[in-house]
Design a protein around this motif. Structure first.
Motif, mmCIF file in Angstrom:
data_model
loop_
_atom_site.group_PDB
_atom_site.id
_atom_site.type_symbol
_atom_site.label_atom_id
_atom_site.label_comp_id
_atom_site.label_asym_id
_atom_site.label_seq_id
_atom_site.Cartn_x
_atom_site.Cartn_y
_atom_site.Cartn_z
ATOM 1 N N ALA A 232 0.652 -1.108 -0.045
ATOM 2 C CA ALA A 232 0.106 0.080 0.094
ATOM 3 C C ALA A 232 0.879 1.091 -0.070
ATOM 4 O O ALA A 232 2.005 0.901 0.471
ATOM 5 N N ASP A 233 0.230 2.524 -0.597
ATOM 6 C CA ASP A 233 0.946 3.465 -0.569
ATOM 7 C C ASP A 233 0.944 4.354 0.939
ATOM 8 O O ASP A 233 -0.318 4.460 1.272
ATOM 9 N N ASP A 234 2.038 4.937 1.266
ATOM 10 C CA ASP A 234 1.863 5.737 2.449
ATOM 11 C C ASP A 234 1.193 5.476 3.743
ATOM 12 O O ASP A 234 0.076 5.777 3.970
ATOM 13 N N VAL A 235 1.756 4.075 4.144
ATOM 14 C CA VAL A 235 0.993 3.516 5.237
ATOM 15 C C VAL A 235 1.961 3.574 6.441
ATOM 16 O O VAL A 235 3.095 3.000 6.551
ATOM 17 N N SER A 236 1.585 4.154 7.633
ATOM 18 C CA SER A 236 2.227 4.178 8.909
ATOM 19 C C SER A 236 2.216 3.060 9.596
ATOM 20 O O SER A 236 1.465 2.085 9.398
ATOM 21 N N LEU A 237 3.083 3.135 10.548
ATOM 22 C CA LEU A 237 3.139 2.069 11.494
ATOM 23 C C LEU A 237 1.940 1.810 12.271
ATOM 24 O O LEU A 237 1.504 0.367 12.262
ATOM 25 N N TYR A 238 1.313 2.768 12.747
ATOM 26 C CA TYR A 238 0.005 2.743 13.566
ATOM 27 C C TYR A 238 -1.106 2.134 12.411
ATOM 28 O O TYR A 238 -1.902 1.089 13.002
ATOM 29 N N ASP A 239 -0.921 2.546 11.227
ATOM 30 C CA ASP A 239 -2.044 1.957 10.497
ATOM 31 C C ASP A 239 -2.158 0.795 10.141
ATOM 32 O O ASP A 239 -2.786 -0.336 9.808
ATOM 33 N N SER A 240 -0.718 0.309 9.892
ATOM 34 C CA SER A 240 -0.218 -1.012 9.599
ATOM 35 C C SER A 240 -0.703 -2.188 10.712
ATOM 36 O O SER A 240 -1.400 -3.202 10.520
ATOM 37 N N GLU A 241 -0.749 -1.681 11.862
ATOM 38 C CA GLU A 241 -1.098 -2.558 13.170
ATOM 39 C C GLU A 241 -2.674 -2.615 13.201
ATOM 40 O O GLU A 241 -3.226 -3.623 13.390
ATOM 41 N N ILE A 242 -3.212 -1.508 12.691
ATOM 42 C CA ILE A 242 -4.760 -1.586 12.674
ATOM 43 C C ILE A 242 -5.213 -2.472 11.678
ATOM 44 O O ILE A 242 -6.329 -3.305 11.722
ATOM 45 N N ARG B 272 -7.584 -16.942 9.448
ATOM 46 C CA ARG B 272 -7.592 -16.302 10.600
ATOM 47 C C ARG B 272 -6.221 -16.410 11.369
ATOM 48 O O ARG B 272 -5.957 -15.381 12.144
ATOM 49 N N HIS B 273 -5.490 -17.408 10.823
ATOM 50 C CA HIS B 273 -4.148 -17.362 11.621
ATOM 51 C C HIS B 273 -3.068 -17.083 10.553
ATOM 52 O O HIS B 273 -1.698 -17.376 10.768
ATOM 53 N N ALA B 274 -3.310 -16.314 9.424
ATOM 54 C CA ALA B 274 -2.414 -15.757 8.662
ATOM 55 C C ALA B 274 -1.506 -15.110 8.827
ATOM 56 O O ALA B 274 -1.831 -14.145 10.034
ATOM 57 N N THR B 275 -0.144 -14.896 8.594
ATOM 58 C CA THR B 275 0.701 -13.628 8.982
ATOM 59 C C THR B 275 0.642 -12.614 8.090
ATOM 60 O O THR B 275 0.734 -12.652 6.853
ATOM 61 N N VAL B 276 0.254 -11.513 8.534
ATOM 62 C CA VAL B 276 -0.258 -10.227 7.731
ATOM 63 C C VAL B 276 0.951 -9.409 7.944
ATOM 64 O O VAL B 276 1.315 -8.961 8.870
ATOM 65 N N THR B 277 1.247 -9.030 6.718
ATOM 66 C CA THR B 277 2.452 -7.957 6.495
ATOM 67 C C THR B 277 1.863 -6.742 5.665
ATOM 68 O O THR B 277 1.317 -7.303 4.569
ATOM 69 N N ILE B 278 2.318 -5.650 5.980
ATOM 70 C CA ILE B 278 1.911 -4.480 5.281
ATOM 71 C C ILE B 278 3.065 -3.912 4.930
ATOM 72 O O ILE B 278 4.082 -3.318 5.956
ATOM 73 N N LYS B 279 3.478 -3.624 3.579
ATOM 74 C CA LYS B 279 4.657 -2.781 3.160
ATOM 75 C C LYS B 279 4.174 -1.577 2.512
ATOM 76 O O LYS B 279 3.497 -1.524 1.426
ATOM 77 N N SER B 280 4.696 -0.393 3.038
ATOM 78 C CA SER B 280 4.426 0.660 2.546
ATOM 79 C C SER B 280 5.370 1.018 0.991
ATOM 80 O O SER B 280 6.651 0.600 0.953
ATOM 81 N N MET B 281 4.404 1.400 0.032
ATOM 82 C CA MET B 281 5.259 1.451 -1.256
ATOM 83 C C MET B 281 5.928 3.144 -1.343
ATOM 84 O O MET B 281 6.386 3.486 -2.452
ATOM 85 N N GLU B 282 5.750 3.776 -0.340
ATOM 86 C CA GLU B 282 6.270 5.270 -0.523
ATOM 87 C C GLU B 282 7.543 5.244 -0.783
ATOM 88 O O GLU B 282 8.495 4.340 -0.123
#
Length: 204
Positions: free
Chosen positions: A86-96, A194-204
């Motif tokens: 995703a574009d421009d995602v903060s650490l807080y947004d990633s946790e949410i 439900r048990h998936a490992t979720v990773t959010i990588k910012s494309m900024e």
């Protein structure tokens, strides 16, 4: 909507996960397959019509449909990882976003358990009704067959009654042969997500 406080459903989900070898120690034996999802922004992950707080909000129907489509190409014995780009995602947004994914698929798995139970009961009733209808029409077919020599029309009625009787069992039989398995696979995939490992990588 099903609430997380439903203890009976939560226990049923845990029991299903144990049977499906999805508890943590066993799931570590399997390799991990990753589903990549490209987002233009973090908000694209959520259902825009859900007024709940972000961490409680449902995921977008398009996102869920895409994830399930990708699961069709993954091993059924693999642990699942979800990677959102995703574009421009903060650490807080990633946790949410991670919390929202876990809660969404937990909620969906619980809903699927209830749906599977209701489907089973509904189709069992239809199966019982179909067996009664089959018995009645087979008796009518036999009666017509016995009297077919005297009345040729009875021969046609005998064949027709036999066909109608078996058709009454067609839908219940299709469910138990195919539909039931599809529902169980859907639940299994929801438990994996439900048990998936979720990773959010910012494309900024």
């Amino acid at each position: 909507m099903l609430m997380f406080s439903d203890r009976n459903t939560a226990r049923a989900l845990a029991k299903r996960e144990k049977k499906a070898h999805l508890i943590k120690k066993l799931s570590q034996l399997y390799h991990e397959d990753t589903v990549f999802i490209r987002l233009h922004s973090g908000k694209e992950l959520y259902n825009p019509y859900d007024p709940s707080p972000l961490q409680e909000r449902e995921l977008s129907g398009e996102i869920e449909a895409y994830i399930f489509k990708e699961l069709a190409y993954k091993s059924s014995k693999a642990r699942i990882a979800l990677t959102f780009l995703a574009d421009d995602v903060s650490l807080y947004d990633s946790e949410i976003m991670r919390q929202a994914c876990a809660k969404h698929f937990t909620r969906r798995a619980q809903e699927q358990i209830l749906q599977n139970r209701k489907s089973m009961l509904r189709w069992l009733k239809r199966l019982a009704a179909g067996i009664l209808v089959l018995g009645a029409f087979l008796w009518a077919a036999h009666f017509c067959r016995v009297h077919a020599d005297a009345r040729p029309l009875y021969s046609i009625l005998s064949e027709s009654f036999g066909i109608i009787g078996w058709v009454a069992l067609w839908e219940p039989a299709s469910y138990f042969l195919y539909g039931r398995g599809e529902e169980r696979r859907t639940l299994y995939n929801l438990m994996r997500l439900r048990h998936a490992t979720v990773t959010i990588k910012s494309m900024e």
